[in-house]
Design a protein around this motif. Structure first.
Motif, PDB file in Angstrom:
ATOM      1  N   LEU A 147       5.399  -8.346  -4.598  1.00  0.00           N
ATOM      2  CA  LEU A 147       6.166  -8.498  -3.354  1.00  0.00           C
ATOM      3  C   LEU A 147       6.515  -9.959  -3.063  1.00  0.00           C
ATOM      4  O   LEU A 147       5.699 -10.862  -3.306  1.00  0.00           O
ATOM      5  N   SER A 207       0.817  -1.217   0.000  1.00  0.00           N
ATOM      6  CA  SER A 207       0.000   0.000   0.000  1.00  0.00           C
ATOM      7  C   SER A 207       0.850   1.266   0.000  1.00  0.00           C
ATOM      8  O   SER A 207       0.325   2.368  -0.134  1.00  0.00           O
ATOM      9  N   VAL A 257       3.159   1.619  -2.307  1.00  0.00           N
ATOM     10  CA  VAL A 257       3.551   1.819  -3.705  1.00  0.00           C
ATOM     11  C   VAL A 257       2.401   1.575  -4.685  1.00  0.00           C
ATOM     12  O   VAL A 257       2.611   1.535  -5.902  1.00  0.00           O
ATOM     13  N   SER A 258       1.169   1.392  -4.173  1.00  0.00           N
ATOM     14  CA  SER A 258      -0.003   1.216  -5.041  1.00  0.00           C
ATOM     15  C   SER A 258      -1.252   1.447  -4.203  1.00  0.00           C
ATOM     16  O   SER A 258      -1.187   1.427  -2.973  1.00  0.00           O
ATOM     17  N   GLU A 259      -2.377   1.659  -4.872  1.00  0.00           N
ATOM     18  CA  GLU A 259      -3.627   1.865  -4.139  1.00  0.00           C
ATOM     19  C   GLU A 259      -4.425   0.573  -4.007  1.00  0.00           C
ATOM     20  O   GLU A 259      -5.115   0.360  -3.030  1.00  0.00           O
ATOM     21  N   LYS A 260      -4.353  -0.284  -5.007  1.00  0.00           N
ATOM     22  CA  LYS A 260      -5.146  -1.515  -5.008  1.00  0.00           C
ATOM     23  C   LYS A 260      -4.297  -2.699  -5.436  1.00  0.00           C
ATOM     24  O   LYS A 260      -3.628  -2.640  -6.457  1.00  0.00           O
ATOM     25  N   ALA A 304      -5.986  -4.247 -10.930  1.00  0.00           N
ATOM     26  CA  ALA A 304      -4.922  -4.368  -9.926  1.00  0.00           C
ATOM     27  C   ALA A 304      -3.780  -3.434 -10.283  1.00  0.00           C
ATOM     28  O   ALA A 304      -3.470  -3.241 -11.460  1.00  0.00           O
ATOM     29  N   GLN A 305      -3.153  -2.860  -9.276  1.00  0.00           N
ATOM     30  CA  GLN A 305      -1.990  -1.992  -9.486  1.00  0.00           C
ATOM     31  C   GLN A 305      -0.727  -2.624  -8.897  1.00  0.00           C
ATOM     32  O   GLN A 305       0.367  -2.086  -9.049  1.00  0.00           O
ATOM     33  N   SER A 306      -0.891  -3.752  -8.217  1.00  0.00           N
ATOM     34  CA  SER A 306       0.253  -4.471  -7.651  1.00  0.00           C
ATOM     35  C   SER A 306      -0.200  -5.899  -7.370  1.00  0.00           C
ATOM     36  O   SER A 306      -1.399  -6.175  -7.357  1.00  0.00           O
ATOM     37  N   GLN A 308       7.891  -9.989 -11.474  1.00  0.00           N
ATOM     38  CA  GLN A 308       7.938  -8.536 -11.640  1.00  0.00           C
ATOM     39  C   GLN A 308       8.646  -8.166 -12.946  1.00  0.00           C
ATOM     40  O   GLN A 308       8.208  -7.290 -13.685  1.00  0.00           O
ATOM     41  N   VAL A 330      -4.304  -7.252 -13.615  1.00  0.00           N
ATOM     42  CA  VAL A 330      -4.030  -5.860 -13.992  1.00  0.00           C
ATOM     43  C   VAL A 330      -5.036  -5.373 -15.033  1.00  0.00           C
ATOM     44  O   VAL A 330      -5.613  -4.299 -14.908  1.00  0.00           O
ATOM     45  N   LYS A 350       7.194  -6.280 -16.267  1.00  0.00           N
ATOM     46  CA  LYS A 350       7.864  -5.075 -16.773  1.00  0.00           C
ATOM     47  C   LYS A 350       8.171  -5.227 -18.267  1.00  0.00           C
ATOM     48  O   LYS A 350       8.027  -4.269 -19.035  1.00  0.00           O
ATOM     49  N   ILE A 408       4.491  -1.667 -15.120  1.00  0.00           N
ATOM     50  CA  ILE A 408       5.362  -1.329 -13.985  1.00  0.00           C
ATOM     51  C   ILE A 408       4.537  -1.568 -12.721  1.00  0.00           C
ATOM     52  O   ILE A 408       3.900  -0.662 -12.184  1.00  0.00           O
ATOM     53  N   ILE A 409       4.546  -2.802 -12.278  1.00  0.00           N
ATOM     54  CA  ILE A 409       3.628  -3.301 -11.260  1.00  0.00           C
ATOM     55  C   ILE A 409       4.463  -3.962 -10.165  1.00  0.00           C
ATOM     56  O   ILE A 409       5.122  -4.974 -10.427  1.00  0.00           O
ATOM     57  N   PRO A 410       4.454  -3.440  -8.939  1.00  0.00           N
ATOM     58  CA  PRO A 410       5.231  -4.099  -7.881  1.00  0.00           C
ATOM     59  C   PRO A 410       4.674  -5.489  -7.564  1.00  0.00           C
ATOM     60  O   PRO A 410       3.461  -5.684  -7.507  1.00  0.00           O
TER      61      PRO A 410
END
Lengths: 269, 269, 269, 269, 269, 269
Positions: free
Chosen positions: B234, B134, B136-139, B203-205, B221, B198, B225, B230-232
């Protein structure tokens, strides 16, 4: 004693043959989620009779009690160590041919896991009470035994997406096992907290947030009425029984998309 | 073997004397929440080394593993039977002087009960990952192993009030223990589901919703890319470790209003 | 005919004397919320028998039907013009000594107003079904007759704070009164939409969003099972009856903080 | 001075070559979001030392301060005029090769815009504190400086979808710049409001809602403990630093689906 | 008198020919949702003049009043029996060529059903007030006449998804029809409750939750200002009129996906 | 050029003397939030005439445009750098005696800060459109220019607590400044995305999520109607103007509990 369980069957079996439906009684098992105290006499038969007296004429009650866990469930820790033993009792009930079970603790310990394990309905006391009270009010308050219990009840509210129905959670600050030492004191405190819930928190109904309050609902309801408050107060155990009877009568079974059956794998208990 | 535990101490003890703080390393214990398969060799030391390699220079890693429960946690049932054994390992870690623990399972089994039992921070892998992503992204979307796991993850989302952050939960439909039979296949399916998350679910991550995916985040990741996304993504275990280090470094302790200490009472295991 | 009603009593009267409780049957009245079509024969007695057959042995069923309103309720307008007539039938039921009523329409027309008017439980078909299905699944989809009905069902979901339980609302696009022209077609479309709800919307159970689907639930449930989907499908009418029996058995009454009795004032109908 | 900026690069550049990772320190820049008062001496170096003292042994701290904006941020207006200057400092930090930045103001000014502008993690003090406190409690209260700040904090709660975690927001009603005139008074008021938050609002932990409270957390935590309240109180600045270290250590970067890079276009400052 | 209505036209007709737009006045009809008391003189013309005085120079006002229903609307029951008569008046207004209507009751009776029945905008007083006050504050409190009204207002809040904007609902506990017996007393109680709403419930603005408060907003706003509270207080009727003018000016029409036209079928009134 | 601003007045001044109210026109200022491109001719007077043509006969329109910032606002960064310049224009409008302002950008840049700075109503285009469309539908979709804009619109939805009203956000993927290169192409794409919003996302109305779409609403609405979709489509600018007129007519002012006036302190621009 450790052992391996390798074969939980995933085949879905219709639990009552339809032919015999009309001929036999509906069978419901009450699962007591706290172990007996080392000092208390056995109360299983007494409880069976009490529930049988509340049951429909066509219902046959059985009662089982966990042998391990805690003598009372007052936070997440007590709940966690009771759950495996509750699951075992639920599985036994299904194997014995019961049509539905309900779990006496207001914290609904293990209901999701139990629904994965069996096909018959597994009713939690909290969920059943929250449902029924929503037929006669929009917002309920829970009055429970101890402040310790409140975070666990908050978790239940979130799990069941019931935030929109909750007015507040209050406690009388008496441990479960001391509730019956001075029932009049407990009832007085229940009355005080219920009135505060109505006046300060906009509660429109009261749920008694502990199985230990069983038998106090009607008197509390009458005391509120005497003060001009027409506020439903539900009896936790009786309400759970009635919802379980309804679920069994409807022959509901657990969604396997919601509660997937445990896969075969090595497990040790 | 049954026994009675009558004396969980409720006295709050500051866990590290401030004098020695600067002189000794921060000690973190990794609690593996699945028991070893009867066929698999011991991997505790291997895992300890892997986590030690990811740790800060001033962190000392210990690893413990439950002796009972399931070989993998894929639904609420598996979680429920693992929890009592996880709690025991958490308590042991505090007794051994560890500064914080984290639990490897993405289902965060037993974290609330564990926080009641001990004063040191108890980090769940899911909660730690949801927090860091959260930043590095909102959702985020979660991609997990099996559809079976999705309802339990949904429960976690509700318990942690994270609905507003979730884009979707998807699965690759490979059981945990088969993940490493064909890692390339697993990675291909992870990539496909992540791209769908995505493109279709906004989805943003991506969170990898199972400890079994450890080590695949960076490659996934990079694949995203390479497609202009450009999607984190983890790494579940490393992220949990870093959050646990931060919690230990801050000397956080558990709120006893949120996680009340278990009261003295009869319990049997 | 216009008249003045000046005297709705606000005194709260206990509705069944406790002495006679054990000696007489529980009496439940079914309120049909749509008026008879000018072409259709009277079906009151037929319906009474059908509900009596589904009822508990100790339940006595009565049926009443509104004389005005619409022949089917398919949007907010139909609902609005039916409500005053439904309220009248609910009041009559209480005056006749019934212990509880339920309203057959899935849109729960007038339940809040009715609960203000009487002390006995007033059960809405939708609310009862949403409650019971939450015992065996976490998220339900509703399949209803027409797209027209969907906004009104959306309103119900908001009124009952059930957003967290809803997977989706779908329709078969057949008007209520044409449902029984080709039941096989209706059932096929129900099956298709239910499968889409499960596969695309993550539904874990199905509610049939119209009283006209009565009798189709079991067959639909079996068809889903034949495709490997262990998904509960509730029969709207039978479910409402069972919940009403439970509410009557518990002697619930309406919270007057939630549903204040109408004050004395000039009114004209 | 007005100028045109026509060329924000959209190419994504990996910020630390993996070869040198193990050989060099992690570099974190602290962005102070309020300009220096005309009367106050320069404190940049003092702050750098303070943060360096709190940092991990392998972290190197830099500090920058906006040259324009306000001397304190106490509502949306103060925040709005500071943001462009904060953005400039964030961009400079990335250009100087820092691995991550955090912004000292508890109002998280400009973090979304900053994440669009750079690839390195941009940590807001509020978000970092809300995250970490959720590891040791379910619900936090914020105690801030002024009632004026509360609406802006309410906005943050909504933006971060944290409503489900918030118990309340309270203030001591002392402007930021007067906080250190009478620290004992500030601490007394902090203690009073924190106790009210716990007793009246069911807070389970306390966040200090202003960077000006830095250094008071431990003392407040101890005072609460002395009253029997085991309630975590987080230090805003130290907590933000630890989360930033964790984010940098994990080499997180900003999702460009969440925070799209600014397109080339005419802009004037 | 009962009759059949078989032909609600579903054809969508543009209601004002664009050629004549600039040449004629905008026509707005005010629908009074309570019937006249048997003792009160006719006030239609008086009200028309009052609204005409508040209207834009290019607006022409008409007023209609239901002939049946209740003399005041104070709970869901009063609302339910008024709605069919309100719907009739809305339909008549469209047939007479009005460009938009608004309904004077703060409970927004029948607005969804009315939007199904006609194409012109149908404005509810509550919805209009909640909208406008959100332009000058983040959270409003409603002060209404009686506690009885609060549950119905709570329902409106849920229906309109406005929970996030509501600070609280309070009442002065005076029935609508007694409001003008002692207006000074009413105003004093309004002031007291409004101050409590601001101080205790964090209200930032006040909505007067009953048409009976019309004319008191400005005085209340001034009294609050005299106490240092710069808190907007909206006049219910004037606000609804202004929103209706804006809707008519924009030539808005009702979405038929949201408010499907009633289908042809047998209905009886 | 840097300077100090030390004296924002906090005294609340009634902005129009009531005596002159009826004698003079309502004055509304349109604040254009993007700076002029270096290549584009001045359009202020053209815009003023266009808004004047849409205004009520008793409204006088003024237009101002920021001199710095960006030529288009397409993400949070563009918004952040425009806000200080917008605030300046809003303050000037109040000083010039305007009764209300609205800001043309659909992203509502700076409205909270502006409401702190002035007493007159400050209307955001997005908020005004979301309000008005909720009078004629329950759920709206936004169609905007670029995917880049979607996260910023998502933030607005959260800030305004409008999640319950949103069906979806879609984009045509054309940058603002290219919209008028091929208006027919833009309109075709708008139509396609709007139909998808209705059919796939259950939108009941459409908001055009960029000021650049001004003038396309009616044609889009007609195209949808031609396909049988009676779906309101709002013109962003005209809708904002009408809401601003209503707010000015009601003499609304900003709640200082919601939008506290900036305190006197050193600031530098």
């Amino acid at each position: 004693m450790a052992y391996y369980l390798l074969c939980i069957k995933k085949i879905f079996i219709r639990r009552r043959s339809s032919s015999s439906d009309s001929e036999r009684k509906m069978r419901i098992k009450v699962i007591m989620s706290t172990m007996a105290s080392s000092e208390s006499p056995d109360i299983l038969e007494e409880r069976r009779k009490a529930y049988q007296a509340m049951a429909r004429p066509d219902t046959e009650i059985g009662v089982a009690r966990v042998e391990k866990g805690s003598v009372s469930i007052e936070n997440e820790y007590d709940r966690a160590i009771a759950v495996p033993h509750i699951l075992q009792k639920v599985k036994e009930a299904e194997d014995e041919g019961y049509d539905a079970v309900f779990i006496t603790c207001f914290g609904d310990p293990g209901i999701a896991a139990a629904r994965e394990l069996v096909n018959i309905p597994v009713i939690g006391t909290f969920q059943a009470n929250a449902m029924m009270v929503s037929l006669v009010s929009e917002k309920f308050s829970i009055v429970t035994v101890l402040d310790d219990v409140i975070p666990a009840l908050d978790n239940l509210i979130r799990i069941q997406s019931l935030k929109g129905r909750l007015a507040s959670i209050r406690s009388v600050n008496i441990p479960v096992l001391e509730l019956h030492e001075d029932p009049e004191d407990a009832l007085n405190k229940l009355t005080d907290e219920s009135i505060k819930a109505v006046k300060e928190d906009v509660a429109q109904s009261i749920l008694l947030g502990c199985g230990g309050f069983t038998g106090m609902a009607e008197e509390l309801q009458n005391r509120l009425k005497a003060k001009g408050l027409i506020i439903p107060v539900l009896d936790p155990g009786k309400t759970a029984l009635k919802v379980t009877e309804a679920a069994a009568d409807l022959k509901l079974y657990n969604s396997k998309s919601a509660y997937p059956s445990p896969r075969d794998k090595e497990r040790r208990f």
